[in-house]
Structures are given as C-alpha cells and as structure tokens.
Design an enzyme around this catalytic site. Structure first.
Site: not given
Ligand code: BGC
Length: 776
Positions: A337-338, A479, A593-594
C-alpha cells in the site's frame, strides 16, 4: 550547492548503507551504490523491475542481473581494491541532479609511488537498458597495471539462485552473459563492451578473455608511465524475455543487449552522458521543490525526490514500485500500500503519466486480487498485501521468524489487512481527481473499484441489534495489533470505497454509457449499487469521543496497558525481537507501530476539526514507536495541518534523511529488511508540499494553506493539476501562482483569506494570506 552527497573515507561498516545511499536507477533497473570492485558479498546488485522468480519452495523475489560494470585494477601485482588494500584517499559521491556516481581512490603501490583511479557511472535515463562508466588511471611511478573488467555473473540473491544455465561468450567485440530464470524460463542477457582510450596506450585486442559460466572477464595490462592519464569506457546492457516478448522482429535479449552496447560504443560516452543529463534536467524541471532558508532540509528533500525518480516506472504499466524500490530483493520486491498512500501523491502532482502507470498496474493485477478473495471464500477483489507481477499475494502466513525459537510466527498481514483494497481504490480516485482522466474507469478502473466494494460488502458483518455494518477481525496500519474490530482507519477507507463505487457508476453512466451497460451487466447478480448504498448508509466508523476528542484506534484499544514507550523498550530481550504477533511486547499495550488514526485524520482532514486533530496527535504521538518508515512523515503532515509545523519538523527530517543516514530498522525477527525507503521519500515530499506548503486539490479547486516551519522562508515548486502546469511560490507573507501559457484549462485557487480565483493560462496570481498559523 545542495545536489551532491559524498564521503571522503572508506569505512567497511558502511558498505551496505552506502549501497542504498548511492543508488542509481532508471525505473527499468536499480544499480546499488557499490564500488566497482565489489561483488555479491558486498551486495552488488542490478535489480530488474517486474522480473520475479521463485527458486524451489523459497520466497519469490526479483531477479538480479549479472553486473556488467565489474572492474578491478592491480598495480605491480597488488590489487587496488578497497577490500584488500587500504586506500591513501577515497571519495565516493553522487550528484543527484544528473544522477552520476563518482569515486576517486588513491592507493600506494609496491615499489613506491601512487595510483589514482577515478570512475564515473550512470544508469541511463535516456536508454533504460544501458549502464555506462568512464575510468581514468594516473600513477606517480612507472608501474605494471592489470585491469580485469567485464561481467560478474556471481549475483547476490537472498532466496536464489534465480539464474539457471548461466553461460558467457564473446560476441562481436562484446562480452555476453546469458541465463534463464528457473520458474518462468525467462532469458536474461547482459552484454558488455570496453573501449580503451588511446591505441598506443594499450590494445584491447591483447586482452585475455576468461569465461566461466555467467562470468566473462577480460584481463589486459599496460606498462603505465608517470604523468600519463589512461582512460577507458564501459558500456553494459541488460535485456530479459519480458522486453522482447511479442516482438520477435526486434531480436532476442542476447542480440538486443549486444546491439545496445555496440551502438553505445559508437555513440561514445560523452554523448550518452549528455542525453542522460538532459532527461534528468527535464525530470527535475517537473519535480524540483525549492526550500528557501533551510539547506539541510533542501538537500534531504531533493535527495528523497531523486530516490523516487530512479524507481518510477516510466516505461511500463505492468510494474509498480516495490517497498524497497529497486535496491535489492528485500521484502520480495513486493508492492505494498506504500505506493498508493505514500508515493502516488508526488507523481500525481509532478508526472501524471507515471501515476497512470502505477494505477494501471493495479488494473493489470485485478485477477490476482479476485483469486485471493476467492481463496478466502469472499466475493470481489482482495488485493495482495505483497504484490508482484501477477498480483498473487507473496505475503506468507508465517512472515516473521521468532528470534528466540527460530520458528516461523503466524502473522495476519496477508489475511487481515483488508484496507489494501481500499487503498487501491483511493489511489485510483485520486488519479481521476488530479488528472481529470476518467477514461481509466472504462479501461478497467471501474471494475477494480466495484470488485473492491463487493469484497468489503461481503467481508462486513451486519449487526442486527446495533443495525449497522461493522468491519470485524481486521488489521489496520498498526501491525502490532492484529485481528481487531472496527479499526477507524480501515472503516473510514471502506466508507470512502463505497462512495467512490457509487460515484463511479454515475460517472460511467454519464460519460461512457456503453461501457457502463456492459460492465453493469456483469455485476447484475450483485452485490452491486443497491447493496453498496445500503452499506454506506449504515457503516460504522468510529468517531471522536465527545469528551477527550480521541478516536479509539479499534474496539477495546483503550483497555490495553498504557505503558510509556521508554518503559516498553526496557522490556526488550533481543534487539531484533518482533513487537507484534501473539507474544509481542506491544500486542497487549497501547504502543503502536506506526501512524494509524493520525493517518486517517490526514487523509480526511476536511472532515475533522482542528481540535480533534490536535487531540489525537497529542494522544497517539507518544504512543507511536515509528517502527515503520511510513510513520514519521504522517506526524509531520498532521502537525502542519493543525498549524504547529515545528512539532512535526524532527519527523520531517527523519523521514527525509532516512536513506542518507541509513538509520532505520534492518531486521524484523531474523529477516533482513534494509534497503531504500521510497514510502518515506514520498512522505518527505508530502510533508513539505501537502503539509508545510499546505497544498490540497479536490479536483476543481486548489487550496494553499501554508504552515512553514521556522527557518523556511519559502517553498517553490511546479505542479500539474488536471493537465495544466503551474509554478507555486509559497512565502511567509504571500503566495504566487504562475500558470503556464500553454495550459488548456483554468484551475481555481483559494487563498488563505478564502477568496476563490480562477487562474487562466499565462496568469500570475498573488494570493495574500494573513497568518501562517493554519487552523488557528
Ligand atoms: C509496515 C507496512 C508497510 C511495509 C512495507 C511494514 O513494516 O508496517 O505498513 O507496508 O512495512 O513498507
């Protein structure tokens, strides 16, 4: 000033980080920032966009081609390689305005004297299959020089080998290395040609050629004289079966590779470099963003843009951008999704053609998404969490290894991050808003949107007591908390998907009625528009608490342990342990996490008051680990949005320098996740332009509500809105919009004072505003 990164010593500990920092590429291939004498142990790699292979039962990943720029020089029997001989002086640099890598290294040699080597190279932006290098050698004492140069067929693989039947041969003055990929049997060919400067300095014809499977090297020697400068040029070309498929008239990959290097040698290095430079000049003219008053931020932002430009798929609508760009095989070279959420905005504003390619990739991979939905027993399209060439999901059910037991851990990224389908729809609609090009709906976009809406309709749970649709058992962006109910971000994006699905129907009926009739017919068995309407009316999306204004990230989030991040860090036993999953340290706590809720508030910023945005920023910011490189930029954006740009400035710098400093997570469990960070690069652009310069566009009207951080006196950049080009200058006291004379459409702008002004071709608008405190 501001266009070069360099270092002036050789530090073995930085080999991997520099491989990322000095990356080169052109969307077709990525060339890691290694030195010429490096091999696979130093992670030298020529990573091919969109070419994937699976070896045995290992993870499927992109294919790395043999390195046609490999070169090592010896003097009086001593290898002039930084890996074997400590240099007297060494500089490595990248000029990212023209995308040229340079190195200059001086070695002491046996018998006394010094040899200085310089090498310059580029991955041509003009001819995407071509790599070129120019060398010089200079000595302070006569010496015997031996040069070994050619193609290194020993490629770096994480889950290889991918190149089978590796062979090499001489072909028309060139060297050729060939192979086929194991899974799809795709031919991969690399050709190389070296041209020596002056005939009297040495003859290539005297070279001894050594062929060993995929490695093809020539050795030649020179009796070098003091004061002379010896020069040679190298051309390497890469082709695969994907390039020649369906067009046999153009020849096989082998033939094309050899022809390309022969033609390059005939053209000569200087002209090839000039053509490359011009292409880069043109790319920058559409994308450079000037920050006045902050040189550090300026360099980091330009560098971030450079990283995006070297991986943008200019030539194909069958590839998108992997999470680690073209910096290797990390994360299986998969597209997440990035792309839609963090990189697409940059391309939408600067190069809509690339934005279209990115969205066409999702259209091309719809079948994979349909199959994934079917595999789980759902209707519609469930996009791959980790998408490769076919759209099948490369994400495994056990995606992380437990560092303590070495055992694979069950993760639910693949099964439960359903927001991926909504992110794709969001991206598609943004593309339509920005470009006005709704033909993409008739070209497959409508099907993508409706199939995703169908998937959500099927996935949702209707609670008859509460009389609402809920999204249960999902994983949001954070996540560390898997399988939660009613994640606010996911629900808000699903709501948007349903709205877009209905708007798509209206748009198609209106503008492409024939396409609508045919497509609607194929959706006639439902669920379709009636069901989407019903779900939209009753979908539950978590709202701000009336007292605290905080939006709970998911049901029961606030019941979790409220431990400070610093304290949680003290509980860490192993530096690489995974914080999520069943036993993860963060799982039972409020540490995320984010950016999750805050990302939602950024995406739907017009729906929420400044108070709500600020309350959530303040609540979630101390609880965010930023364990993903997708996080910092969102906090920078959201801080600008609430008129507090300086709160977010450290986050902006962190996101903009991530590939310069190399300071990012390198391991999750025992999984190597290093490489470049295009989402963070795109995030840096978003923070500067959408955040600090405060630009937003709803498809008709552009708004500029700046909130410049301290020290920034202005931001200036070009943008394309609905096909019309503008130059924006956002100062502290005034905004100037200059419309290109060749624009075909007028676009409206709104100043801080709220006035709407039409900006016709050639016009210059001065939009005054009273304060740079947005939302105040
Ligand atoms: C993140 C995801 C991301 C992926 C690739 C993961 O660590 O939690 O949101 O899409 O890395 O960058």
């Amino acid at each position: 000033m501001g266009w070069t990164v360099s270092e002036h010593s050789f530090e073995p500990g930085r080999i991997t980080a520099n491989g990322n920092k000095y990356m080169a590429g052109n969307g077709y291939l990525g060339f890691r920032g290694v030195l010429e004498e490096f091999g696979k142990e130093q992670l030298a790699a020529v990573t091919l966009a969109g070419v994937y292979d699976r070896s045995g039962s290992q993870w499927r990943e992109p294919v790395n081609a043999p390195n046609g720029l490999y070169t090592v020089v010896s003097a009086n029997g001593c290898k002039l390689s930084v890996l074997e001989t400590e240099p007297l002086a060494h500089t490595q640099s990248l000029d990212f305005r023209s995308a040229i890598n340079r190195r200059e290294t001086m070695f002491g040699i046996p018998g006394g004297g010094r040899v200085t080597l310089t090498a310059e190279r580029f991955a041509s932006m003009d001819q995407h299959h071509l790599l070129a290098a120019s060398w010089t050698l200079h000595c302070t004492a006569d010496c015997r020089i031996e040069i070994t140069t050619g193609i290194d067929g020993a490629v770096w693989d994480i889950n290889g080998p991918h190149l089978l039947e590796q062979q090499s041969r001489s072909a028309g003055g060139a060297l050729l290395s060939t192979a086929v990929t194991g899974e799809l049997g795709l031919p991969v060919a690399v050709a190389e040609l070296t041209v020596f400067g002056l005939a009297e300095q040495g003859e290539l014809a005297d070279a001894v050629i050594v062929l060993d499977r995929g490695t093809a090297l020539r050795h030649f020697s020179i009796d070098a004289k003091v004061g002379e400068t010896y020069t040679w040029w190298k051309y390497a070309a890469v082709y695969t079966g994907l390039d020649t498929q369906g067009d046999p008239a153009k020849g096989s990959p082998d033939e094309r590779a050899v022809q390309t290097v022969q033609a390059a040698a005939a053209t000569g290095y200087a002209s090839l470099l000039e053509a490359h430079r011009l292409k880069w000049e043109e790319r920058w003219s559409r994308s450079d963003c000037v920050i006045e008053g902050d040189e550090e931020a300026q360099l980091a932002l330009r560098y971030s843009i450079y990283q995006l430009l070297i991986i943008a798929p200019v030539q194909s609508e069958r590839v998108s951008i992997p999470a680690r760009g073209l910096s290797g095989q990390v994360y299986k070279g998969a597209v997440f999704w990035d792309t839609e959420m963090f990189m697409l905005p940059f391309f939408l504003h600067s190069d809509p053609g690339i934005a279209r390619n990115l969205m066409m990739y999702r259209i091309q991979t719809l079948d994979g998404a349909r199959q994934k939905a079917a595999e789980y027993g759902y209707l519609g399209a469930f996009y791959a969490w980790e998408s490769q060439d076919s759209g099948d999901d490369a994400c495994t059910l056990f995606n992380v290894n437990d560092v303590f037991t070495g055992r694979p851990m069950r993760t639910y990224f693949r099964d439960k991050q359903i927001h991926i389908s909504a992110d794709v729809v969001h991206g598609l609609w943004q593309y339509i808003l920005f470009t006005g090009d709704d033909s993409i709906l008739a070209d497959g976009g409508a099907e993508v949107i409706w199939e995703c809406a169908r998937f959500f309709y099927y996935y949702a749970y209707y609670n008859p007591v509460k009389q609402r649709y809920e999204l249960l058992d999902v994983t949001g962006p954070d996540e560390y908390h898997e399988r939660v109910n009613n994640n606010a971000f996911t629900s808000a994006l699903v709501q948007e998907t349903l709205k877009i699905a209905l708007q798509t129907a209206e748009r198609l009926q209106d503008k492409y009625p024939a396409a609508y009739t045919v497509l609607a017919e194929s959706f006639a068995d439902g669920p379709f528009l009636d069901e989407f309407t019903a779900m939209l009316a009753q979908l539950y999306v978590p709202q701000p608490d009336p007292e605290t204004l905080v939006i709970e990230q998911f049901d029961r989030y606030l019941k979790l342990e409220d431990v400070p991040l610093t304290e949680l860090k003290q509980r860490v036993i192993h530096p690489n342990e995974y914080w999520g999953g069943g036993n993860g340290l963060a799982t039972t706590t409020r540490i995320l996490k984010q950016a999750d809720v805050v990302l939602m508030l950024h995406l739907f910023r017009d729906r929420y008051s400044r108070e709500v945005k600020q309350a959530n920023w303040e609540f979630y910011e101390p609880r965010t680990e930023h364990g993903s490189s997708l996080s910092s930029c969102i906090y920078a954006l959201a801080a600008a949005d609430i008129g507090l740009p300086d709160w977010g400035y450290p986050y902006f710098m962190r996101t903009a320098t991530i590939d310069l400093t190399g300071e990012s997570k390198q391991y999750v469990g025992d999984l190597y996740i290093g490489g470049t960070h295009p989402a963070a690069n795109g995030g840096a652009w978003m923070a500067a332009v959408l955040g600090y310069a405060g630009l937003s566009f709803d498809g008709e009207t552009a708004r500029l509500q700046p909130a410049l951080p301290q020290g920034w006196s202005a931001v200036e950049l070009p943008v394309v809105l609905r096909g019309s080009s503008f130059r924006l200058r956002i100062g502290r006291e005034e905004i100037t919009v200059t419309a290109a004379a060749g624009n075909s459409e007028a676009v409206s702008f709104v100043g801080f004072g709220g006035e709407t002004v039409l900006c016709p071709p050639g016009a210059i608008l001065e939009l005054a505003f009273q304060s740079n405190q947005r939302g105040a």
